[in-house]
Scaffold this motif. Structure first.
Motif, PDB file in Angstrom:
ATOM      1  N   THR A  85       0.823  -1.209   0.000  1.00  0.00           N
ATOM      2  CA  THR A  85       0.000   0.000   0.000  1.00  0.00           C
ATOM      3  C   THR A  85       0.858   1.260   0.000  1.00  0.00           C
ATOM      4  O   THR A  85       2.021   1.254   0.408  1.00  0.00           O
ATOM      5  N   THR A 128       0.264   4.053   1.727  1.00  0.00           N
ATOM      6  CA  THR A 128       0.355   4.758   3.007  1.00  0.00           C
ATOM      7  C   THR A 128       1.233   4.063   4.037  1.00  0.00           C
ATOM      8  O   THR A 128       1.443   4.595   5.111  1.00  0.00           O
ATOM      9  N   LYS A 158      -6.403   2.201   3.164  1.00  0.00           N
ATOM     10  CA  LYS A 158      -6.367   3.329   4.114  1.00  0.00           C
ATOM     11  C   LYS A 158      -6.814   4.622   3.421  1.00  0.00           C
ATOM     12  O   LYS A 158      -7.424   5.495   4.043  1.00  0.00           O
ATOM     13  N   ILE A 159      -6.475   4.740   2.154  1.00  0.00           N
ATOM     14  CA  ILE A 159      -6.915   5.930   1.412  1.00  0.00           C
ATOM     15  C   ILE A 159      -8.426   5.859   1.189  1.00  0.00           C
ATOM     16  O   ILE A 159      -9.125   6.871   1.258  1.00  0.00           O
ATOM     17  N   VAL A 208      -3.463   7.603   9.341  1.00  0.00           N
ATOM     18  CA  VAL A 208      -3.480   7.972   7.919  1.00  0.00           C
ATOM     19  C   VAL A 208      -4.577   8.994   7.656  1.00  0.00           C
ATOM     20  O   VAL A 208      -4.372   9.987   6.937  1.00  0.00           O
ATOM     21  N   ARG A 238      -3.415  12.327   8.874  1.00  0.00           N
ATOM     22  CA  ARG A 238      -2.331  12.854   8.035  1.00  0.00           C
ATOM     23  C   ARG A 238      -2.898  13.437   6.728  1.00  0.00           C
ATOM     24  O   ARG A 238      -2.565  14.554   6.338  1.00  0.00           O
ATOM     25  N   ILE A 239      -3.759  12.684   6.059  1.00  0.00           N
ATOM     26  CA  ILE A 239      -4.270  13.165   4.766  1.00  0.00           C
ATOM     27  C   ILE A 239      -5.248  14.326   4.977  1.00  0.00           C
ATOM     28  O   ILE A 239      -5.252  15.285   4.214  1.00  0.00           O
TER      29      ILE A 239
END
Lengths: 154, 308
Positions: A151, A153, B59-60, B107, B110-111
């Motif tokens: 991935t 991330t 995660k995105i 995550v 962070r994003i």
């Protein structure tokens, strides 16, 4: 037509096709319902064996099919995509028996036919998954197709 | 979930409802309006991550779904309604991951910081499906009172697909006993359409895999799985398969056509969104609920049944 117990996954699908398409055959409905359930076990045995394991002889809730499903799904939640299909197979086999005990042959035959359709689905799904292991990954386990370490991330 | 909380909810249509599932968008809005329910579309919403992003980096996908939840919160809502099973599933999954997975939280923070907005914190917004919305906000008794063109005599197989109930752990509100949805045998669509007069048939493949995610990579497998779902519905006596997901709906429609072309197996069952059936039962015209946009042409059938 006399039903023969299937030896492999393709045989299980052929049995399902035969029962689903044939309103009249020589096998008594309950025997046929049991054969369909047994064919479901043959389908799941193929999945378990493909994973290098020995198919269990144990039972869950009184059925080996459900134990085989649990074995097949261990460490592989994508196999839960056919959990309800397996439970429907058991349920319909029981409805056939119950209908016969109530003397309702028409209901027994109807549910036998539904059981055949469900077995066919199980055979197609497991056959498809043996061909393309990602089947069910995306939706039923909500798991990505790629491994975690690939991935962005991480 | 209190029904009165649901009269006005945030609405997340998702990408499919702007494209192939447009009829679902149209019929959902029309049904809501007819029932006196208000949908407020999320401002500047984004893709939930769907299949594509999830397959690159889950995660995105969690972040993308969480951003939509964040928008709902900023707009003052504690409920967001997502009619698409994929969107519903992804928003639910984001909620679960942010409550249970520290890496997802990190995550997301962070994003979100990079994108210049506050990170969504779990527990602020509940994602509901169109089925929850209609069943809880209106209920079967009230629906039955509002029916103008009963669906009486129409035999329906309700197909829920996979993402409405699986995996079970991301749907903590289900399987909580009477009144709640079941993951093993979902029934909310059955309940709603029964209230509109439909005759639901016993259908053992309600949540069976249609091979949807492999529709392009292995079309034959999808066609065989869908054909079996359709043939089973017909064997159950269904004249209509009701759907509540644009991906399921499109898959059933496409593979019904493909099964005839490639396998020579013709089936006749009609495929309609539950909101289209409900809308017509509430007195809306077939065109108002977008029946003409469906690939599965049910216009003659509906006319014969006195609908549309």
């Amino acid at each position: 037509m006399t039903l023969q117990a299937p030896l492999d996954l393709d045989g299980a699908i052929a049995l399902a096709d035969a029962v689903a398409s044939s309103a009249a055959f020589d096998t008594a409905p309950l025997d046929a319902a049991k054969q369909l359930l047994g064919a479901g076990e043959v389908v799941l045995e193929a999945w378990v064996e493909a994973a290098g394991a020995v198919p269990t002889e144990e039972e869950v809730e009184g059925y080996r099919l459900l134990a085989l499903h649990r074995q097949g799904a261990k460490g592989n939640p994508t196999f839960n995509a056919c959990r309800e299909t397996c439970r429907e197979l058991v349920y319909l086999r029981n409805v056939v028996e119950m209908s016969l005990s109530e003397g309702d042959l028409a209901q027994a035959r109807h549910h036998l036919m539904l059981e055949a359709h469900v077995l066919r689905h199980l055979g197609l799904f497991v056959g498809g998954k043996l061909h393309e292991s990602g089947l069910g990954d995306f939706c039923c386990s909500s798991r990505p197709l790629h491994s975690a370490d690939s991935t962005i991330t991480n | 979930m209190d029904g009165s909380d649901l009269k006005k909810v945030a609405y997340y249509p998702g990408c499919a409802l702007e494209g192939t599932g447009h009829a679902y968008n149209r019929s959902t809005k029309a049904v809501g309006k007819s029932l006196g329910l208000e949908l407020v579309e999320l401002e500047n919403w984004n893709c939930c991550g769907a299949m594509e992003v999830k397959n690159v980096d889950p995660k995105i996908q969690t972040y993308l779904s969480a951003r939509n939840l964040s928008i709902a919160e900023d707009m003052g809502f504690d409920k967001v309604m997502a009619p698409c099973n994929g969107c519903y599933h992804n928003l639910k999954k984001a909620e679960y991951d942010l409550a249970n997975d520290p890496k997802s939280v990190e995550v997301n923070e962070r994003i979100s910081a990079k994108a210049g907005h506050d990170a969504y914190k779990p527990g602020k917004v509940e994602t509901i499906h169109a089925l929850d919305w209609i069943k809880k906000a209106v209920g079967e008794e009230e629906l039955a009172k509002r029916v103008q063109n009963s669906l009486k005599g129409i035999k329906v197989a309700n197909y829920y697909g996979c993402m409405y109930t699986r995996p079970r752990h991301i749907f903590p509100e289900k399987d909580k006993g009477p009144g709640t949805e079941s993951t093993a045998k979902p029934h909310f669509m059955d309940d709603i359409l029964a209230a509109a007069g439909a005759e639901n048939v016993e259908f053992p493949l309600k949540t069976a895999c249609c091979g949807g995610a492999h529709s392009l990579s292995d079309s034959d497998m999808s066609t065989k799985l869908v054909l079996n779902i359709i043939e089973t519905a017909e064997a159950c006596g269904a004249e209509v398969i009701a759907t509540e997901c644009p991906t399921c709906h499109t898959g059933l429609e496409m593979h019904q056509v493909r099964a005839e072309k490639v396998l020579g197996r013709k089936t006749n069952v009609k495929i309609l969104y539950f909101t289209q059936l409900l809308g017509m039962a509430l007195g809306l015209s077939a065109s108002k609920v977008g029946v003409q946009e469906n690939l599965s042409d049910s216009r003659a059938f509906l006319k014969e049944k006195g609908l549309g």
